[in-house]
Design a protein around this motif. Structure first.
Motif, PDB file in Angstrom:
ATOM      1  N   PHE A 326       0.917  -1.053   0.065  1.00 33.79           N
ATOM      2  CA  PHE A 326       0.157   0.019   0.077  1.00 33.79           C
ATOM      3  C   PHE A 326       0.885   1.215   0.027  1.00 33.79           C
ATOM      4  O   PHE A 326       1.894   1.156   0.557  1.00 33.79           O
ATOM      5  CB  PHE A 326      -0.909  -0.042   1.212  1.00 33.79           C
ATOM      6  CG  PHE A 326      -2.178  -1.201   1.288  1.00 33.79           C
ATOM      7  CD1 PHE A 326      -2.386  -1.882   0.117  1.00 33.79           C
ATOM      8  CD2 PHE A 326      -2.727  -1.118   2.235  1.00 33.79           C
ATOM      9  CE1 PHE A 326      -3.419  -2.513   0.248  1.00 33.79           C
ATOM     10  CE2 PHE A 326      -3.801  -1.933   2.250  1.00 33.79           C
ATOM     11  CZ  PHE A 326      -4.276  -2.679   1.286  1.00 33.79           C
ATOM     12  N   ASN A 327       0.321   2.237  -0.769  1.00 32.44           N
ATOM     13  CA  ASN A 327       1.115   3.559  -0.686  1.00 32.44           C
ATOM     14  C   ASN A 327       0.415   4.365   0.303  1.00 32.44           C
ATOM     15  O   ASN A 327      -0.788   5.085  -0.103  1.00 32.44           O
ATOM     16  CB  ASN A 327       1.470   4.219  -2.114  1.00 32.44           C
ATOM     17  CG  ASN A 327       2.070   3.450  -2.864  1.00 32.44           C
ATOM     18  OD1 ASN A 327       3.126   2.985  -2.468  1.00 32.44           O
ATOM     19  ND2 ASN A 327       1.360   2.956  -4.209  1.00 32.44           N
ATOM     20  N   TYR A 328       0.884   4.683   1.704  1.00 29.47           N
ATOM     21  CA  TYR A 328       0.054   5.689   2.276  1.00 29.47           C
ATOM     22  C   TYR A 328       0.310   6.884   2.117  1.00 29.47           C
ATOM     23  O   TYR A 328       1.333   7.411   1.817  1.00 29.47           O
ATOM     24  CB  TYR A 328       0.596   5.074   3.810  1.00 29.47           C
ATOM     25  CG  TYR A 328       0.220   4.184   4.532  1.00 29.47           C
ATOM     26  CD1 TYR A 328      -1.061   3.399   3.952  1.00 29.47           C
ATOM     27  CD2 TYR A 328       0.703   3.442   5.581  1.00 29.47           C
ATOM     28  CE1 TYR A 328      -1.406   2.172   4.870  1.00 29.47           C
ATOM     29  CE2 TYR A 328       0.268   2.255   6.114  1.00 29.47           C
ATOM     30  CZ  TYR A 328      -0.764   1.676   5.623  1.00 29.47           C
ATOM     31  OH  TYR A 328      -1.061   0.402   6.014  1.00 29.47           O
ATOM     32  N   PRO A 329      -0.946   8.066   2.092  1.00 26.22           N
ATOM     33  CA  PRO A 329      -0.617   8.995   1.712  1.00 26.22           C
ATOM     34  C   PRO A 329       0.283  10.140   2.864  1.00 26.22           C
ATOM     35  O   PRO A 329       0.155   9.742   3.855  1.00 26.22           O
ATOM     36  CB  PRO A 329      -1.911   9.560   1.568  1.00 26.22           C
ATOM     37  CG  PRO A 329      -2.687   8.922   2.454  1.00 26.22           C
ATOM     38  CD  PRO A 329      -2.168   7.468   2.555  1.00 26.22           C
ATOM     39  N   ILE A 360     -10.039   2.164  -0.104  1.00 27.82           N
ATOM     40  CA  ILE A 360      -9.119   2.289   1.159  1.00 27.82           C
ATOM     41  C   ILE A 360      -8.827   3.656   1.647  1.00 27.82           C
ATOM     42  O   ILE A 360      -8.401   4.403   0.624  1.00 27.82           O
ATOM     43  CB  ILE A 360      -7.895   1.252   0.831  1.00 27.82           C
ATOM     44  CG1 ILE A 360      -8.146   0.174   0.120  1.00 27.82           C
ATOM     45  CG2 ILE A 360      -6.897   1.102   2.240  1.00 27.82           C
ATOM     46  CD1 ILE A 360      -6.969  -0.497  -0.169  1.00 27.82           C
ATOM     47  N   ASN A 361      -9.206   4.123   2.851  1.00 30.17           N
ATOM     48  CA  ASN A 361      -8.707   5.327   3.265  1.00 30.17           C
ATOM     49  C   ASN A 361      -7.863   5.430   4.631  1.00 30.17           C
ATOM     50  O   ASN A 361      -8.118   4.234   5.203  1.00 30.17           O
ATOM     51  CB  ASN A 361     -10.058   6.207   3.542  1.00 30.17           C
ATOM     52  CG  ASN A 361     -10.875   6.401   2.283  1.00 30.17           C
ATOM     53  OD1 ASN A 361     -10.109   7.077   1.458  1.00 30.17           O
ATOM     54  ND2 ASN A 361     -12.015   6.255   2.087  1.00 30.17           N
ATOM     55  N   THR A 388      -3.708   4.331  -1.923  1.00 28.47           N
ATOM     56  CA  THR A 388      -3.362   3.695  -3.171  1.00 28.47           C
ATOM     57  C   THR A 388      -2.582   2.270  -3.140  1.00 28.47           C
ATOM     58  O   THR A 388      -1.951   2.151  -2.003  1.00 28.47           O
ATOM     59  CB  THR A 388      -2.640   4.660  -4.322  1.00 28.47           C
ATOM     60  OG1 THR A 388      -1.518   4.961  -3.736  1.00 28.47           O
ATOM     61  CG2 THR A 388      -3.547   5.831  -4.421  1.00 28.47           C
ATOM     62  N   VAL A 389      -2.881   1.483  -4.038  1.00 26.53           N
ATOM     63  CA  VAL A 389      -2.168   0.048  -3.920  1.00 26.53           C
ATOM     64  C   VAL A 389      -1.181  -0.114  -5.245  1.00 26.53           C
ATOM     65  O   VAL A 389      -1.512   0.016  -6.253  1.00 26.53           O
ATOM     66  CB  VAL A 389      -3.354  -1.078  -4.090  1.00 26.53           C
ATOM     67  CG1 VAL A 389      -2.647  -2.468  -3.882  1.00 26.53           C
ATOM     68  CG2 VAL A 389      -4.373  -0.531  -2.762  1.00 26.53           C
ATOM     69  N   GLU A 390      -0.108  -0.237  -4.760  1.00 29.41           N
ATOM     70  CA  GLU A 390       0.895  -0.571  -5.913  1.00 29.41           C
ATOM     71  C   GLU A 390       0.621  -1.533  -6.807  1.00 29.41           C
ATOM     72  O   GLU A 390       0.498  -2.663  -6.380  1.00 29.41           O
ATOM     73  CB  GLU A 390       2.291  -0.755  -5.259  1.00 29.41           C
ATOM     74  CG  GLU A 390       3.555  -0.845  -6.209  1.00 29.41           C
ATOM     75  CD  GLU A 390       4.870  -1.226  -5.524  1.00 29.41           C
ATOM     76  OE1 GLU A 390       5.544  -1.757  -6.220  1.00 29.41           O
ATOM     77  OE2 GLU A 390       5.020  -0.513  -4.565  1.00 29.41           O
ATOM     78  N   GLY A 391       0.689  -1.041  -8.018  1.00 31.23           N
ATOM     79  CA  GLY A 391       0.487  -2.396  -9.149  1.00 31.23           C
ATOM     80  C   GLY A 391      -1.022  -2.555  -9.447  1.00 31.23           C
ATOM     81  O   GLY A 391      -1.196  -3.406 -10.463  1.00 31.23           O
ATOM     82  N   GLY A 398     -12.634   5.431  -7.844  1.00 28.05           N
ATOM     83  CA  GLY A 398     -11.726   5.117  -6.713  1.00 28.05           C
ATOM     84  C   GLY A 398     -11.926   4.090  -6.203  1.00 28.05           C
ATOM     85  O   GLY A 398     -11.232   3.882  -5.025  1.00 28.05           O
ATOM     86  N   LEU A 399     -12.320   3.153  -6.681  1.00 24.69           N
ATOM     87  CA  LEU A 399     -12.551   1.587  -6.100  1.00 24.69           C
ATOM     88  C   LEU A 399     -11.725   0.697  -6.849  1.00 24.69           C
ATOM     89  O   LEU A 399     -11.477   0.607  -7.886  1.00 24.69           O
ATOM     90  CB  LEU A 399     -14.076   1.492  -6.057  1.00 24.69           C
ATOM     91  CG  LEU A 399     -14.923   2.462  -5.551  1.00 24.69           C
ATOM     92  CD1 LEU A 399     -16.473   1.670  -5.786  1.00 24.69           C
ATOM     93  CD2 LEU A 399     -14.874   2.564  -4.100  1.00 24.69           C
ATOM     94  N   TYR A 400     -11.259  -0.236  -5.944  1.00 22.74           N
ATOM     95  CA  TYR A 400     -10.527  -1.526  -6.318  1.00 22.74           C
ATOM     96  C   TYR A 400     -11.485  -2.699  -6.438  1.00 22.74           C
ATOM     97  O   TYR A 400     -12.326  -2.918  -5.606  1.00 22.74           O
ATOM     98  CB  TYR A 400      -9.453  -1.863  -5.734  1.00 22.74           C
ATOM     99  CG  TYR A 400      -8.188  -0.645  -5.539  1.00 22.74           C
ATOM    100  CD1 TYR A 400      -7.305  -0.664  -6.601  1.00 22.74           C
ATOM    101  CD2 TYR A 400      -8.015   0.272  -4.500  1.00 22.74           C
ATOM    102  CE1 TYR A 400      -6.268   0.416  -6.708  1.00 22.74           C
ATOM    103  CE2 TYR A 400      -7.167   1.128  -4.434  1.00 22.74           C
ATOM    104  CZ  TYR A 400      -6.259   1.393  -5.478  1.00 22.74           C
ATOM    105  OH  TYR A 400      -5.224   2.276  -5.499  1.00 22.74           O
ATOM    106  N   ARG A 401     -11.279  -3.537  -7.463  1.00 20.15           N
ATOM    107  CA  ARG A 401     -12.056  -4.594  -7.680  1.00 20.15           C
ATOM    108  C   ARG A 401     -11.694  -5.560  -6.401  1.00 20.15           C
ATOM    109  O   ARG A 401     -10.415  -5.581  -6.193  1.00 20.15           O
ATOM    110  CB  ARG A 401     -11.953  -5.473  -8.898  1.00 20.15           C
ATOM    111  CG  ARG A 401     -12.769  -4.899  -9.960  1.00 20.15           C
ATOM    112  CD  ARG A 401     -12.490  -5.897 -11.349  1.00 20.15           C
ATOM    113  NE  ARG A 401     -13.507  -5.435 -12.381  1.00 20.15           N
ATOM    114  CZ  ARG A 401     -13.148  -4.559 -13.277  1.00 20.15           C
ATOM    115  NH1 ARG A 401     -11.782  -3.934 -13.258  1.00 20.15           N
ATOM    116  NH2 ARG A 401     -13.889  -4.268 -14.217  1.00 20.15           N
TER     117      ARG A 401
END
Length: 475
Positions: A326-329, A360-361, A388-391, A398-401
């Motif tokens: 994960f890429n934490y902001p 994811i927040n 955000t999620v790398e890859g 703004g949603l991931y499956r």
């Protein structure tokens, strides 16, 4: 003093898009919220040690009089967590996930906390604000102040090659531990000035004159958390106490020194270097975070759960993020850079009727909200920043499956499964082939390469291998 807090906060970056609280009508026409999984860090606590603690001896001044015993949740921390629970209640009610003043039925809601007082109490206070009409039971597995293995960021598998891999990744972070810590030297000097360290009992006694980052070693052992020894551990402890005092005292002043937000963030950075080295290398994280990664994955694939609250520590948030890439902001209006005190890693599961998605927040209270004990609501929300999620690529909303995110969880779990667990653990010895003042490592025979599982690689091995202490991708 309150005015100075507000002014300092106003100088920081303004709040970004509140993804969790600003869903559009078009979004709600497409998706329905099905479940929320929260991985929380405990709220404000007193410093981890008291009485003759080392951090107390580095200043002639008196520290803040804490409202709780050593390491326990403070009174302010309890109030703040109740307010955060009220915000989440208002939010899930507005989304139609739960009715107001809901009383849980069956397994729809679960609170599970580490058995440390500060984590259990955080969950209890949050539940009071979240479900005020229900006396929610907080699940915890062990006696008071014992560490539950679920929340203990420890190595449960180990072998010599894997240990070397972890240490190699530590060496690769930001130019190596020594370089990363050396970059903190201006902040360490600032801390010495703020503390008046030259006139402290430690200095007058001749045992501690300055913060240092020498004589550093890392202990990477099975059934234990990663550990660091050396002078920097004191700097980490003092930085932790200073920041907690800043929050609890409602003051940006420390021992008569008015500090800017940037200076406080730099002091927080001292601790983040320490935590980053121990908990954020990917090789270590897939091991350290495995129990929580497994549990969160299980929760996201349930159909009968509506709300799950897990409460642990900053090491849990750090290792989960590193394990799952994960890429934490970078935070806004906070002192910590990535995982502020009381912060929550929030997984929102949405459905469009045919497929499930996940947002994811990172949710946390701002400095002014922490010090001012602001009443939070959907109109006055905490900070909400997207993770955000790398890859992986999020859709236009703004949603991931969920299937894609689940595959990432499965990948991290497979990496853990691939680690070979040696029954005999060798003692740490200096690496003479690659000497470094910043770590003690296990020597690996010159010219050999190893896979992520710790087995020896040959010329035909493809994927990620550790060769000459460096991570190499062979295609």
């Amino acid at each position: 003093m309150k005015k100075s807090i507000i002014v300092a906060a106003a100088m920081m970056v303004t709040v970004s898009t509140q993804a969790q609280t600003k869903r559009t009508d078009d979004f709600h026409a497409k998706y329905q919220l099905k479940e929320v999984v929260v991985m929380s860090r405990h709220n404000i606590r007193s410093p981890l040690t008291s009485g003759g603690a080392a951090y107390m001896r580095v200043t002639p001044h008196e520290w803040f009089k804490w409202s709780s015993p050593s390491s326990q949740l403070s009174l302010r921390g309890g109030v703040l967590e109740t307010e955060m629970g009220q915000f989440f209640r208002k939010w899930v009610v507005s989304e139609g996930l739960l009715p107001d003043n809901y009383r849980p039925e069956g397994d729809e809601v679960l609170f599970y906390a580490n058995s440390r007082q500060r984590t259990f109490a955080t969950a209890k206070y949050f539940s009071a604000g979240f479900l005020p009409f229900a006396n929610v039971e907080i699940t915890h597995k062990l006696a008071e102040d014992k560490m539950d293995p679920m929340f203990t960021a420890k190595f449960t598998k180990m072998n010599d090659a894997y240990r070397q891999q972890v240490l190699s990744e530590i060496q690769a972070l930001h130019g190596g531990p020594q370089a990363w810590m050396a970059a903190q030297k201006p902040t360490l000097d600032l801390m010495e000035e703020v503390l008046d360290m030259a006139h402290s009992p430690a200095a007058l006694g001749g045992d501690t004159l300055h913060f240092s980052f020498d004589n550093m070693t890392f202990k990477i052992e099975k059934d234990d958390e990663p550990r660091m020894t050396g002078g920097y551990t004191l700097a980490n402890s003092v930085a932790d106490a200073l920041v907690l005092q800043c929050y609890e005292s409602e003051s940006m002043t420390a021992f008569g020194h008015e500090l800017t937000v940037e200076q406080w963030r730099a002091i927080c950075g001292v601790k983040e270097v320490y935590d980053g080295l121990l908990f954020t290398t990917h090789a270590a994280a897939v091991n350290l975070a495995h129990p929580l990664v497994s549990r969160i994955r299980e929760e996201l694939n349930r159909s009968d759960r509506k709300f799950m609250f897990l409460c642990g520590h900053d090491s849990n948030l750090a290792s989960i993020g590193a394990a799952l890439r994960f890429n934490y902001p970078e935070t806004e209006n906070a002192l910590e850079l990535h995982t502020p005190i009381g912060s929550k890693l929030v997984f929102e599961k949405w459905s469009d009727g045919s497929e499930d998605y996940v947002a994811i927040n990172m949710v946390f209270a701002s400095v002014q909200q922490l010090q001012g004990r602001t009443l939070l609501s959907t109109d006055v929300p905490p900070m909400v920043l997207p993770v955000t999620v790398e890859g992986l690529t999020a859709n236009g909303d703004g949603l991931y499956r969920l299937t894609d995110l689940d595959a990432r969880f499965a990948e991290a779990m497979a990496e853990y499964d691939a680690i070979e667990d040696a029954t005999a653990v060798a003692a740490l010895t200096p690496n003479t082939q690659h000497p470094t003042p910043s770590a003690r490592v296990i020597p690996i025979s010159e010219g050999r390469s190893y896979t992520l599982s710790g087995t020896q690689a040959n010329d035909s091995t493809r994927g990620i291998v550790i060769s000459d202490h460096q991570k190499v991708v062979r295609k």
